[in-house]
Design an enzyme around this catalytic site. Sequence first.
Site, PDB file in Angstrom:
ATOM      1  N   SER A   1       0.905  -1.441   0.080  1.00 62.62           N
ATOM      2  CA  SER A   1      -0.205   0.372  -0.129  1.00 62.62           C
ATOM      3  C   SER A   1       0.923   1.311  -0.127  1.00 62.62           C
ATOM      4  O   SER A   1       0.425   2.598  -0.222  1.00 62.62           O
ATOM      5  CB  SER A   1      -0.834  -0.026   0.908  1.00 62.62           C
ATOM      6  OG  SER A   1      -0.161   0.005   2.472  1.00 62.62           O
TER       7      SER A   1
ATOM      8  N   LYS B   1       0.450   4.160   7.078  1.00 61.19           N
ATOM      9  CA  LYS B   1       0.115   5.258   5.752  1.00 61.19           C
ATOM     10  C   LYS B   1      -0.120   5.891   6.192  1.00 61.19           C
ATOM     11  O   LYS B   1       0.562   6.191   7.101  1.00 61.19           O
ATOM     12  CB  LYS B   1      -1.708   4.800   6.465  1.00 61.19           C
ATOM     13  CG  LYS B   1      -2.373   3.500   6.252  1.00 61.19           C
ATOM     14  CD  LYS B   1      -2.050   2.860   4.947  1.00 61.19           C
ATOM     15  CE  LYS B   1      -2.741   1.718   4.199  1.00 61.19           C
ATOM     16  NZ  LYS B   1      -2.417   0.319   4.423  1.00 61.19           N
TER      17      LYS B   1
END
Length: 156
Positions: free
Chosen positions: A73, A111
């Site tokens: 990600s 993230k």
Amino acid sequence: MPHVTSQYLQRRPNLPIASSWAPLAAEHLVEVPLLGRVPAGLPLEACVDSARIAVPSRMVKRNTYALRVCGDSMIDCQIFDGDVIIIERRESAENGETAVVMINGQEVTLKKLYIERSGVRLQPANEHMPPIYLRNSDIQVLGLVMGVVRQSERAA
């Protein structure tokens, strides 16, 4: 057999995380705890190991540890599956900083963190993955990414 190099990615203030590659041998190395893996994808239950890894001394602060990345990600930030990220233990993050975050006291993820009016957005750095939206009370910042250590052909 292909040649494998060890390199690190150093974070520089006000620049993208992928701004400076250098061979590990060019620096004095110190050991930091490698505490386990962190998902760079869907949040998963935390996995804790107890090992150590040598990293450039200039990446190490008083509360530094390392985690191995699992997932893709964060590929647009040059953080790939299998990389080791160097984390400064912190309890808060500014908008846009890349952070290790615990969700609901049990799952962790890597993230970019954005604080919005309605809560928190955990934004992947991969155009094929959607952001995660949460309430402020559902997350706990565990640390900020200070650098990346890679042992692969990708670093060459």
